[in-house]
Design an enzyme around this catalytic site. Structure first.
Site, PDB file in Angstrom:
ATOM      1  CB  SER B  10     -27.950   2.557 -10.180  1.00  9.77           C
ATOM      2  OG  SER B  10     -28.567   2.935 -11.393  1.00  9.77           O
ATOM      3  CG  HIS B  11     -24.852   5.896 -14.501  1.00 12.29           C
ATOM      4  ND1 HIS B  11     -24.047   4.822 -14.214  1.00 12.29           N
ATOM      5  CD2 HIS B  11     -24.104   6.755 -15.237  1.00 12.29           C
ATOM      6  CE1 HIS B  11     -22.858   5.027 -14.764  1.00 12.29           C
ATOM      7  NE2 HIS B  11     -22.856   6.183 -15.379  1.00 12.29           N
TER       8      HIS B  11
END
Lengths: 233, 133
Positions: B10-11
């Site tokens: 995930s970012h």
């Protein structure tokens, strides 16, 4: 022509410096049609690359490109990390273990880098991405090479002819950058804006234009620099 | 082949870590779950960090790679180019909703299902209703 390690290192330094000067311009453009951090990301990545190259001096062009690639992959969070990272990975593949390459090899490397961008980003020409600049920039190199100028001629190509060819190339590149302004983005965050992405130059195209401009600049050992801030804003 | 491993990209570091926490509670200790997120203190994904998580998965386990938005996919693809062949061969990028997909995958993996079955379970999350109609 030949392109050597020293030229490459001054290119990276110069590119990092100009990115820093244009950081705000790139951020402003990205703020209008993206997440606003293209300038910050590029500066962070290339400054890190410069530091790495200084701390661990590379022995050849291939390892220099790999160092830059890894610096970008590890320190640039947005799409420009993997895309510019791929550019330098592909250059490294062609340049491996060489300290100096001729024009044919250099053009082959640029072509491989462009193919890498296509493979990674899956964009097409006209999608308002960096490919809109890479495509014509590399096409110009291939055209210029297969056309009237042959490698054997380049040896005796006068300095003024060389400068003229570079100038024409950079002009083409600038036109390609500015042409992204009126396009509707089909890829990346800007694509969410649809028609509202029109009217702003693509920031990745601007940083790519700067990339080619500075390659030409270091190769010629100087020249006039494009005032990008007045052209793209 | 051991239970499938799940790598979550995930970012956001917190999002990835939180999802591992949640999936671990459902799947128990028999499934290797790894979180990769953020770049330094900021939002972003990094191919070398993803590659490291892939290399850290148990040898012989199929690896399922989940990702969130935008450039996360590009960096996952790049990470697969950075790892050794024996890791790459065992890895699959899964196009599925991140939260529900990872939880479905983790549960299916804990039941000893094959990587194909685990992927199918994850992709079912796309059409799964959360409220009975």
């Amino acid at each position: 022509m030949s392109f050597d390690l020293e030229t490459f290192l001054s290119f990276i330094q110069m590119y990092a410096k100009r990115l820093e000067e244009l950081q705000e311009v790139l951020n402003i453009l990205d703020n209008r049609i993206g997440d606003g951090d293209h300038g910050t990301n590029m500066v962070r990545g290339f400054n890190f690359a410069v530091r790495q190259l200084h701390e661990q001096p590379p022995s050849d062009l291939g390892s220099a490109c790999n160092t830059v690639a890894m610096a970008l992959l590890a320190h640039v969070g947005g799409a420009s990390g993997p895309l510019y990272g791929t550019v330098f990975m592909k250059l490294a593949g062609i340049f491996q273990q060489q300290t100096e390459v001729d024009k044919v090899t250099w053009i082959k490397a640029m072509e491989a880098a462009k193919a890498g961008i296509v493979q990674r980003g899956k964009a097409k020409f006209g999608d308002k991405t960096m490919l809109d600049v890479w495509e014509p920039a590399v096409a110009y190199l291939l055209g210029a090479h297969s056309g009237t100028q042959h490698e054997t001629h380049s040896e005796i190509q006068s300095e003024s002819q060389r400068e003229e060819a570079c100038e024409e190339w950079v002009q083409e590149v600038e036109v390609a950058v500015l042409a992204t302004r009126d396009r509707i983005a089909k890829k990346g965050r800007a694509a969410y804006l649809g028609p509202r992405s029109q009217g702003t130059c693509d920031p990745g195209s601007v940083s790519s234009g700067l990339f080619f401009e500075l390659l030409s600049y270091v190769y010629n050992g100087g020249g006039e620099l494009i005032p990008w801030e007045t052209r793209v804003l | 082949m051991g239970n499938a491993s799940v790598v979550i990209v995930s970012h956001s570091r917190q999002l990835a870590a939180g999802l591992v926490e949640l999936a671990a509670q459902m799947a128990g200790p028999s499934v290797h779950l790894a979180a990769v997120g953020g770049i330094g203190d900021e939002l972003g994904t990094s191919a070398p960090a993803i590659a490291e998580a892939l290399r850290g998965c148990p040898v012989n386990s199929p690896i399922l790679l989940f990702f969130d938005i935008g450039s996360a996919f590009m960096n996952c693809e790049l990470a697969l180019e950075l790892v050794p062949e024996n890791v790459r061969q065992r890895s699959t990028l899964v196009d599925a909703p991140l939260v529900e997909g990872c939880i479905e995958a983790a549960v299916a993996a804990s039941l000893g299902q094959t990587d194909r079955e685990v992927i199918t379970a994850a992709q079912k999350a796309r059409t799964m209703l959360k409220v009975a109609r």
